[in-house]
Design a protein around this motif. Sequence first.
Motif, PDB file in Angstrom:
ATOM      1  N   GLY A  13      53.298  34.674  32.677  1.00 32.67           N
ATOM      2  CA  GLY A  13      52.049  34.350  31.993  1.00 32.67           C
ATOM      3  C   GLY A  13      51.890  32.864  31.754  1.00 32.67           C
ATOM      4  O   GLY A  13      50.805  32.295  31.947  1.00 32.67           O
ATOM      5  N   ILE A  14      52.968  32.213  31.350  1.00 30.98           N
ATOM      6  CA  ILE A  14      52.908  30.765  31.099  1.00 30.98           C
ATOM      7  C   ILE A  14      52.685  30.000  32.399  1.00 30.98           C
ATOM      8  O   ILE A  14      51.830  29.108  32.468  1.00 30.98           O
ATOM      9  CB  ILE A  14      54.189  30.297  30.381  1.00 30.98           C
ATOM     10  CG1 ILE A  14      54.209  30.864  28.960  1.00 30.98           C
ATOM     11  CG2 ILE A  14      54.289  28.777  30.367  1.00 30.98           C
ATOM     12  CD1 ILE A  14      55.526  30.699  28.245  1.00 30.98           C
ATOM     13  N   LEU A  15      53.431  30.359  33.428  1.00 33.11           N
ATOM     14  CA  LEU A  15      53.245  29.680  34.715  1.00 33.11           C
ATOM     15  C   LEU A  15      51.856  29.946  35.292  1.00 33.11           C
ATOM     16  O   LEU A  15      51.228  29.051  35.873  1.00 33.11           O
ATOM     17  CB  LEU A  15      54.322  30.111  35.708  1.00 33.11           C
ATOM     18  CG  LEU A  15      55.720  29.571  35.441  1.00 33.11           C
ATOM     19  CD1 LEU A  15      56.721  30.186  36.426  1.00 33.11           C
ATOM     20  CD2 LEU A  15      55.744  28.068  35.545  1.00 33.11           C
ATOM     21  N   GLY A  16      51.379  31.162  35.120  1.00 38.73           N
ATOM     22  CA  GLY A  16      50.030  31.483  35.583  1.00 38.73           C
ATOM     23  C   GLY A  16      48.968  30.702  34.834  1.00 38.73           C
ATOM     24  O   GLY A  16      47.986  30.244  35.424  1.00 38.73           O
ATOM     25  N   ALA A  17      49.147  30.550  33.527  1.00 35.06           N
ATOM     26  CA  ALA A  17      48.187  29.781  32.736  1.00 35.06           C
ATOM     27  C   ALA A  17      48.158  28.326  33.178  1.00 35.06           C
ATOM     28  O   ALA A  17      47.081  27.730  33.313  1.00 35.06           O
ATOM     29  CB  ALA A  17      48.541  29.886  31.253  1.00 35.06           C
ATOM     30  N   TYR A  23      44.221  24.682  38.624  1.00 34.42           N
ATOM     31  CA  TYR A  23      43.222  25.090  39.608  1.00 34.42           C
ATOM     32  C   TYR A  23      41.831  24.677  39.139  1.00 34.42           C
ATOM     33  O   TYR A  23      41.027  24.152  39.909  1.00 34.42           O
ATOM     34  CB  TYR A  23      43.282  26.600  39.837  1.00 34.42           C
ATOM     35  CG  TYR A  23      42.340  27.065  40.912  1.00 34.42           C
ATOM     36  CD1 TYR A  23      42.695  26.987  42.243  1.00 34.42           C
ATOM     37  CD2 TYR A  23      41.088  27.577  40.595  1.00 34.42           C
ATOM     38  CE1 TYR A  23      41.834  27.398  43.245  1.00 34.42           C
ATOM     39  CE2 TYR A  23      40.216  27.992  41.580  1.00 34.42           C
ATOM     40  CZ  TYR A  23      40.594  27.898  42.902  1.00 34.42           C
ATOM     41  OH  TYR A  23      39.739  28.297  43.881  1.00 34.42           O
ATOM     42  N   TRP A  24      41.534  24.910  37.867  1.00 35.96           N
ATOM     43  CA  TRP A  24      40.233  24.511  37.326  1.00 35.96           C
ATOM     44  C   TRP A  24      40.068  22.995  37.404  1.00 35.96           C
ATOM     45  O   TRP A  24      38.999  22.504  37.750  1.00 35.96           O
ATOM     46  CB  TRP A  24      40.093  24.975  35.872  1.00 35.96           C
ATOM     47  CG  TRP A  24      38.895  24.386  35.207  1.00 35.96           C
ATOM     48  CD1 TRP A  24      37.616  24.816  35.307  1.00 35.96           C
ATOM     49  CD2 TRP A  24      38.873  23.230  34.359  1.00 35.96           C
ATOM     50  NE1 TRP A  24      36.781  24.014  34.579  1.00 35.96           N
ATOM     51  CE2 TRP A  24      37.540  23.021  33.987  1.00 35.96           C
ATOM     52  CE3 TRP A  24      39.849  22.364  33.888  1.00 35.96           C
ATOM     53  CZ2 TRP A  24      37.155  21.987  33.157  1.00 35.96           C
ATOM     54  CZ3 TRP A  24      39.471  21.327  33.066  1.00 35.96           C
ATOM     55  CH2 TRP A  24      38.134  21.149  32.704  1.00 35.96           C
ATOM     56  N   LYS A  25      41.132  22.280  37.077  1.00 36.57           N
ATOM     57  CA  LYS A  25      41.073  20.811  37.025  1.00 36.57           C
ATOM     58  C   LYS A  25      40.854  20.205  38.410  1.00 36.57           C
ATOM     59  O   LYS A  25      40.062  19.278  38.559  1.00 36.57           O
ATOM     60  CB  LYS A  25      42.380  20.293  36.430  1.00 36.57           C
ATOM     61  CG  LYS A  25      42.468  18.819  36.270  1.00 36.57           C
ATOM     62  CD  LYS A  25      41.928  18.402  34.948  1.00 36.57           C
ATOM     63  CE  LYS A  25      42.258  16.943  34.711  1.00 36.57           C
ATOM     64  NZ  LYS A  25      41.349  16.365  33.779  1.00 36.57           N
ATOM     65  N   CYS A  34      30.406  30.037  38.983  1.00 38.95           N
ATOM     66  CA  CYS A  34      31.583  30.859  39.254  1.00 38.95           C
ATOM     67  C   CYS A  34      32.083  31.452  37.939  1.00 38.95           C
ATOM     68  O   CYS A  34      32.316  30.721  36.978  1.00 38.95           O
ATOM     69  CB  CYS A  34      32.690  30.033  39.895  1.00 38.95           C
ATOM     70  SG  CYS A  34      32.137  29.100  41.328  1.00 38.95           S
ATOM     71  N   ALA A  35      32.267  32.745  37.897  1.00 32.74           N
ATOM     72  CA  ALA A  35      32.636  33.413  36.647  1.00 32.74           C
ATOM     73  C   ALA A  35      34.031  33.034  36.173  1.00 32.74           C
ATOM     74  O   ALA A  35      34.259  32.868  34.976  1.00 32.74           O
ATOM     75  CB  ALA A  35      32.546  34.920  36.823  1.00 32.74           C
ATOM     76  N   ILE A  36      34.966  32.886  37.077  1.00 32.10           N
ATOM     77  CA  ILE A  36      36.352  32.642  36.675  1.00 32.10           C
ATOM     78  C   ILE A  36      36.641  31.152  36.551  1.00 32.10           C
ATOM     79  O   ILE A  36      37.249  30.712  35.573  1.00 32.10           O
ATOM     80  CB  ILE A  36      37.322  33.296  37.677  1.00 32.10           C
ATOM     81  CG1 ILE A  36      37.158  34.807  37.619  1.00 32.10           C
ATOM     82  CG2 ILE A  36      38.759  32.908  37.383  1.00 32.10           C
ATOM     83  CD1 ILE A  36      37.908  35.543  38.687  1.00 32.10           C
ATOM     84  N   THR A  37      36.218  30.356  37.495  1.00 30.41           N
ATOM     85  CA  THR A  37      36.632  28.955  37.521  1.00 30.41           C
ATOM     86  C   THR A  37      35.615  28.003  36.921  1.00 30.41           C
ATOM     87  O   THR A  37      35.762  26.798  37.031  1.00 30.41           O
ATOM     88  CB  THR A  37      36.944  28.525  38.965  1.00 30.41           C
ATOM     89  OG1 THR A  37      35.771  28.707  39.760  1.00 30.41           O
ATOM     90  CG2 THR A  37      38.103  29.296  39.524  1.00 30.41           C
ATOM     91  N   SER A  38      34.573  28.498  36.255  1.00 32.41           N
ATOM     92  CA  SER A  38      33.578  27.595  35.681  1.00 32.41           C
ATOM     93  C   SER A  38      34.064  26.948  34.396  1.00 32.41           C
ATOM     94  O   SER A  38      33.610  25.876  34.035  1.00 32.41           O
ATOM     95  CB  SER A  38      32.272  28.337  35.435  1.00 32.41           C
ATOM     96  OG  SER A  38      32.480  29.383  34.502  1.00 32.41           O
ATOM     97  N   SER A  43      39.630  30.435  33.605  1.00 29.90           N
ATOM     98  CA  SER A  43      40.614  30.354  34.688  1.00 29.90           C
ATOM     99  C   SER A  43      42.039  30.421  34.156  1.00 29.90           C
ATOM    100  O   SER A  43      42.904  31.040  34.772  1.00 29.90           O
ATOM    101  CB  SER A  43      40.406  29.093  35.525  1.00 29.90           C
ATOM    102  OG  SER A  43      40.637  27.939  34.757  1.00 29.90           O
ATOM    103  N   THR A  44      42.285  29.822  32.986  1.00 28.61           N
ATOM    104  CA  THR A  44      43.619  29.872  32.402  1.00 28.61           C
ATOM    105  C   THR A  44      43.992  31.298  32.026  1.00 28.61           C
ATOM    106  O   THR A  44      45.090  31.768  32.327  1.00 28.61           O
ATOM    107  CB  THR A  44      43.698  28.950  31.171  1.00 28.61           C
ATOM    108  OG1 THR A  44      43.381  27.619  31.583  1.00 28.61           O
ATOM    109  CG2 THR A  44      45.074  28.968  30.552  1.00 28.61           C
TER     110      THR A  44
END
Length: 63
Positions: A13-17, A23-25, A34-38, A43-44
Motif C-alpha cells: 500500500g505504501i509503495l503503491g501510494a 504517476y500523477w506528478k 481523467c477520473a483517476i489521475t486528475s 491516483s494515490t
Amino acid sequence: MMRRNIILIMAGGILGAVAGYLYWKHVGCVSGTCAITSSPRNSTAYFAVLGALAFSMFNGKKK
C-alpha cells in the motif's frame, strides 16, 4: 506468519501510494477529465489499493 502478511500488504500500500503520487506528478492528466489521475488524492489512493492487492498475493504459503 500472519504478521508477515500484514507487513507485506502495508508495504504494498505504501509503495503503491508513492507510485500513484509520482504517476500523477510526472504523467498525470492534462485535460483534467481523467477520473483517476486528475487529482493526486485519487491516483494515490487508487495505486495504494492496487499495491496492497498485488502484495497480498505473496503470502508465503505453498499449495
